[in-house]
Write a protein that holds these residues in place. Structure first.
Motif, short mmCIF file in Angstrom:
data_model
loop_
_atom_site.label_atom_id
_atom_site.label_comp_id
_atom_site.label_asym_id
_atom_site.label_seq_id
_atom_site.Cartn_x
_atom_site.Cartn_y
_atom_site.Cartn_z
N GLN A 1 -9.34 -4.00 -14.83
CA GLN A 1 -8.64 -2.78 -14.15
C GLN A 1 -8.64 -2.31 -12.53
O GLN A 1 -7.86 -1.07 -12.39
CB GLN A 1 -9.71 -2.05 -14.90
CG GLN A 1 -9.23 -0.08 -15.28
CD GLN A 1 -10.33 0.73 -16.38
OE1 GLN A 1 -10.76 -0.68 -16.58
NE2 GLN A 1 -9.69 1.82 -16.41
N THR A 2 -9.72 -2.88 -11.85
CA THR A 2 -10.17 -2.11 -10.62
C THR A 2 -8.41 -2.94 -9.53
O THR A 2 -8.50 -1.88 -9.09
CB THR A 2 -11.45 -2.70 -10.40
OG1 THR A 2 -11.14 -3.60 -10.39
CG2 THR A 2 -11.83 -2.10 -10.52
N GLN A 3 -8.01 -3.58 -10.46
CA GLN A 3 -6.84 -4.35 -9.55
C GLN A 3 -6.01 -3.70 -9.04
O GLN A 3 -5.78 -3.25 -9.28
CB GLN A 3 -6.98 -5.91 -10.04
CG GLN A 3 -7.96 -7.03 -8.98
CD GLN A 3 -7.96 -7.96 -9.57
OE1 GLN A 3 -6.87 -8.32 -10.92
NE2 GLN A 3 -8.60 -9.26 -8.98
N GLN A 4 -5.33 -3.41 -10.79
CA GLN A 4 -4.86 -2.94 -11.52
C GLN A 4 -4.62 -0.84 -10.23
O GLN A 4 -2.94 -0.59 -10.50
CB GLN A 4 -4.61 -2.29 -13.01
CG GLN A 4 -3.45 -1.76 -13.85
CD GLN A 4 -3.87 -1.31 -15.01
OE1 GLN A 4 -3.96 -2.13 -15.45
NE2 GLN A 4 -2.33 -1.48 -15.29
N GLU A 5 -5.82 -1.17 -10.41
CA GLU A 5 -5.47 0.97 -10.04
C GLU A 5 -5.35 0.42 -8.55
O GLU A 5 -4.50 2.00 -8.16
CB GLU A 5 -6.85 1.50 -10.08
CG GLU A 5 -7.52 2.02 -11.88
CD GLU A 5 -8.82 2.56 -11.60
OE1 GLU A 5 -9.59 2.33 -10.70
OE2 GLU A 5 -9.21 2.76 -12.68
N GLU A 6 -6.04 0.07 -7.64
CA GLU A 6 -5.30 -0.25 -6.34
C GLU A 6 -4.05 -0.61 -5.75
O GLU A 6 -3.47 -0.02 -5.32
CB GLU A 6 -5.28 -1.19 -5.97
CG GLU A 6 -7.27 -1.54 -5.47
CD GLU A 6 -8.09 -2.92 -5.22
OE1 GLU A 6 -9.12 -2.88 -5.32
OE2 GLU A 6 -7.59 -3.62 -5.01
N ARG A 7 -2.86 -0.92 -7.22
CA ARG A 7 -1.49 -1.51 -7.09
C ARG A 7 -1.27 -0.37 -7.31
O ARG A 7 -0.16 0.28 -6.55
CB ARG A 7 -1.16 -2.48 -8.22
CG ARG A 7 -1.58 -4.31 -7.64
CD ARG A 7 -0.74 -4.89 -8.45
NE ARG A 7 -1.23 -4.80 -9.78
CZ ARG A 7 -1.85 -5.40 -10.44
NH1 ARG A 7 -3.10 -6.63 -9.89
NH2 ARG A 7 -2.29 -5.57 -11.29
N ARG A 8 -1.34 0.20 -8.13
CA ARG A 8 -1.17 1.34 -8.75
C ARG A 8 -1.18 2.68 -7.50
O ARG A 8 0.05 3.36 -7.45
CB ARG A 8 -1.33 2.28 -9.67
CG ARG A 8 -0.25 3.66 -10.14
CD ARG A 8 -1.55 4.45 -11.70
NE ARG A 8 -1.25 3.08 -12.64
CZ ARG A 8 -2.24 2.46 -13.17
NH1 ARG A 8 -3.64 2.87 -12.24
NH2 ARG A 8 -2.31 1.85 -14.51
N SER A 9 -2.41 3.06 -6.75
CA SER A 9 -1.72 3.91 -5.58
C SER A 9 -1.56 3.56 -4.51
O SER A 9 -0.70 3.91 -3.61
CB SER A 9 -2.99 3.51 -5.22
OG SER A 9 -4.27 2.49 -4.88
N HIS A 10 -0.89 2.01 -4.58
CA HIS A 10 0.09 1.40 -2.87
C HIS A 10 1.37 1.64 -3.38
O HIS A 10 2.10 2.11 -2.66
CB HIS A 10 -0.02 0.08 -2.54
CG HIS A 10 0.32 -0.29 -1.79
ND1 HIS A 10 0.24 -0.24 -0.72
CD2 HIS A 10 1.57 -1.36 -1.73
CE1 HIS A 10 1.52 -0.65 0.12
NE2 HIS A 10 2.25 -1.55 -0.73
N ILE A 11 1.79 1.98 -4.68
CA ILE A 11 3.25 1.87 -5.05
C ILE A 11 3.69 3.33 -4.97
O ILE A 11 4.32 3.73 -4.91
CB ILE A 11 3.52 1.46 -6.57
CG1 ILE A 11 2.75 0.42 -6.67
CG2 ILE A 11 4.74 2.10 -7.20
CD1 ILE A 11 3.01 -0.88 -8.01
N LEU A 12 2.11 3.80 -5.89
CA LEU A 12 2.53 5.73 -5.55
C LEU A 12 2.80 6.40 -3.93
O LEU A 12 3.47 7.17 -3.42
CB LEU A 12 1.28 6.45 -5.84
CG LEU A 12 1.86 6.72 -7.27
CD1 LEU A 12 0.27 7.28 -8.13
CD2 LEU A 12 2.70 6.84 -8.18
N GLU A 13 2.19 6.05 -2.61
CA GLU A 13 2.28 5.87 -1.79
C GLU A 13 3.86 5.57 -0.87
O GLU A 13 4.35 6.61 -0.44
CB GLU A 13 1.64 5.55 -0.75
CG GLU A 13 -0.25 5.68 -1.22
CD GLU A 13 -1.08 5.07 -0.32
OE1 GLU A 13 -2.10 5.66 0.05
OE2 GLU A 13 -1.12 3.52 0.49
N GLU A 14 4.59 4.56 -1.14
CA GLU A 14 5.75 3.63 -0.88
C GLU A 14 7.13 5.05 -1.81
O GLU A 14 7.36 5.29 -1.36
CB GLU A 14 5.57 2.43 -1.59
CG GLU A 14 5.33 1.70 -1.06
CD GLU A 14 5.44 -0.03 -0.92
OE1 GLU A 14 4.90 -0.52 -0.40
OE2 GLU A 14 6.02 -0.10 -2.02
#
Length: 638
Positions: A514-527
């Protein structure tokens, strides 16, 4: 003048009859009557009285017809249609001129017109004045006006009118009591004729003696009694079984459903009903015809990229064009302007030709309509002649058929009189047999119904026993369970662990994912946010360019509209088109004159005098009577 009121009223009756038969305009008729030779010899005051009475009767025709039509409907057996004008004038004088004439002159007019019929009319009029006559007048005029101007004055004159009616009743009785006038009786001594010989009696044909009715037709069969006993026995058995069923109920099985099951069933039905879509076929309405530019449309990335590419291509083409002009290339605008002028000239000529063709087609249509009216008039005349010939032939044929029908009816009556007795006896026997068969069939149906009810009760009893067995079998079985989560299985494997340890390891692994998934989601939102900002900037540039182009297109559209209006004005001012319009207007006026002539011809045919029926109505009545008699003849023939 006072002594001649009776004769003046009779003259007014004659004039009123002429008006109803002629059915012309009132003013024209009064002018012709005043200048006629019949009224020239009369005193001017008397002539004025006659004309005022006639014009008043015509003016208040609807008001007077309420009384006269009801009077004729109640006494139509002995009243004559020719006396209708006398009753109309009497009613008019009683309503409108009784205060001017006075009771003496009014009574002289009544006595001059006939005591019997005038007594009957006055009795009918004054006895129904405040009931239905007032209600009918209120439906034609206002109630206050009727009460103040007509009903009130007539009620004030009621005592004097009652005295006049008593005088008329006395004169009527004296006329009835007069004996018949003796007439001269002639006596002739003529020789008595010889008595005619009696005709020979006709021979009565002898018929064969019919067989007597058997005794079994009058006695009820034994099967009926047997069925009645069986019915009573079955009824007793059914009552005993009902008492037994009420006393001995099942102890464990309850066939009725509990409240919980009813609630669950209602929830399931509600879910099924919510999934149904009966109104899904209804449309969402018509979209607006005019598109509003202020409504923003959400575009996706591909659409924005396409608009950006289009905008770049247009800007590039415009820059290339400017560069070519700077280098000395030729501007094509004069050629395009000349080409546009030639197209406008061709369009103007095309508009003139279409307008000319349209006017020519309308003129030809008007001419065709005129020719069609002439042909229809010719055909109507020929059809009318043909109808009159066929009516005469059918009348001759119907008279012949009526004569044959009468002869045939007499013959049938003679034959049927001899066969009535045997037919009546056969009909009674047939009815009795039908009654017995009906009773037997009803009894058999009752027995079958009882057998079906017994079988149904047996099936219900078996169903209840099965329901009890299923209820007993559905009871849960309690089994002991001894399972420990903290112990291993005891299989002696390398990665063997207990259930509690397995759950803890799985929880740690799930938290890491779950922590790994939240990090990927935040990166995608910034782009995604960066791309969105770029798209908004490109959209602003494209919108600015689109507004400039839209403004230029609107200006071109207004110029084009002004040119079209100018072309239409030039087309309307063309001499050939004006001449065609003038010709079309003349044809339309000719068509209107023809239609007015047809209406003027049809109006006299529709207006027939109210006193006597028209010849066409008489023909239609005789035609209907002939058709009815022929239909009766066809139905009565075997």
């Amino acid at each position: 003048m006072p002594s001649r009121f009776g004769s003046l009223v009779k003259e007014a009756c004659v004039l009123l009859d002429k008006f109803t038969s002629d059915n012309r305009c009132v003013d024209v008729f009064i002018e012709e009557a005043s200048t006629s030779t019949d009224l020239q010899s009369i005193d001017p005051a008397e002539r004025k009285f006659i004309l005022e009475v006639v014009s008043g009767c015509v003016e208040y025709k609807k008001l007077l017809n309420v009384v006269i039509n009801a009077f004729y409907g109640q006494n139509k057996k002995w009243l004559c249609r020719s006396d209708r004008s006398q009753f109309i004038i009497t009613c008019y004088l009683a309503i409108f001129s009784l205060d001017e004439l006075g009771l003496e002159h009014f009574s002289s007019i009544i006595k001059s017109l006939g005591t019997l019929k005038m007594h009957l009319f006055l009795d009918f009029f004054f006895s129904n004045l405040t009931s239905w006559i007032q209600e009918e007048w209120n439906s034609i005029y206002e109630a206050e006006f009727v009460e103040r101007h007509w009903i009130g004055p007539l009620l004030r004159w009621r005592p004097e009118i009652n005295l006049l009616m008593d005088q008329l009743a006395v004169t009527k009785e004296s006329e009835v009591r007069r004996g018949p006038v003796k007439t001269t009786q002639f006596q002739f001594n003529l020789s008595k004729p010889k008595p005619r010989p009696l005709p020979m009696p006709e021979l009565i044909p002898l018929r064969e003696k019919a067989k007597s009715v058997p005794n079994t037709t009058y006695t009820a069969p034994r099967e009926v009694q047997i069925l009645e006993k069986i019915k009573q026995q079955n009824q007793q058995k059914a009552e005993e079984l009902l008492i037994d069923a009420k006393m001995n109920h099942f102890r464990c099985g309850n066939p009725q459903k509990s409240e919980l099951t009813k609630r669950v069933i209602s929830q399931i039905n509600a879910e099924v009903d919510s999934k149904l879509k009966f109104d899904s076929f209804h449309s969402s309405g018509i979209p607006p015809s005019k598109k509003v530019d202020s409504c923003s449309v959400k575009l996706n990335n591909a659409a924005i990229r396409r608009r950006e590419a289009l905008h770049d291509r247009q800007v590039k083409e415009e820059l290339q064009r400017i560069e070519r002009l700077v280098q000395g290339a030729r501007d094509p605008s004069p050629y395009l302007q000349r080409q546009r002028e030639m197209l406008e000239k061709d369009l103007q000529e095309k508009l003139q030709t279409t307008e000319r063709k349209r006017l020519e087609t309308q003129i030809s249509e008007q001419e065709v309509a005129l020719a069609r009216t002439r042909i229809t008039e010719r055909n109507q005349k020929a059809a009318q002649l043909k109808k009159e010939e066929t009516a005469q032939l059918m009348q001759i044929y119907a008279e012949k058929r009526l004569k044959e029908e009468k002869e045939f009816r007499d013959l049938v009556q003679q034959v049927t009189e001899g066969q009535n007795n045997t037919k009546a006896a056969k009909e009674e026997i047939r009815k009795l047999k039908q009654k017995i068969v009906k009773e037997v069939s009803e009894r058999s149906q009752e027995l079958l119904r009882q057998a079906l009810e017994e079988q149904q009760e047996e099936l219900c009893r078996k169903f209840k026993i099965i329901h009890e067995i299923h209820a007993i079998e559905s009871l849960p079985r309690i089994r002991p369970s001894s399972f420990d989560d903290t112990e291993t299985g005891g299989h002696e494997l390398l990665s063997e662990m207990s259930l509690v340890e397995l759950k803890e390891r799985l929880a740690l692994l799930r938290q890491h994912q779950q922590t790994q998934q939240e990090e990927r989601r935040s990166h995608i939102l910034e782009e995604k946010q960066k791309k969105k900002q770029e798209m908004l900037e490109t959209l602003d540039n494209i919108e600015l360019h689109r507004r400039v182009l839209a403004k230029e297109a609107a200006e071109r559209k207004e110029e084009k509209k002004a040119k079209q209006e100018l072309q239409q004005q030039l087309v309307a001012q063309d001499e050939t088109i004006l001449a065609l319009k003038k010709k079309l207007e003349e044809k339309k006026q000719a068509c209107q004159r023809v239609k007015q002539a047809e209406r003027s011809r049809t109006k006299p045919c529709k207006k027939t005098p109210t006193g006597t029926p028209s010849q066409r109505d008489l023909k239609e009545k005789t035609w209907e009577e002939l058709e009815q008699s022929i239909a009766r003849y066809i139905q009565e023939t075997p």
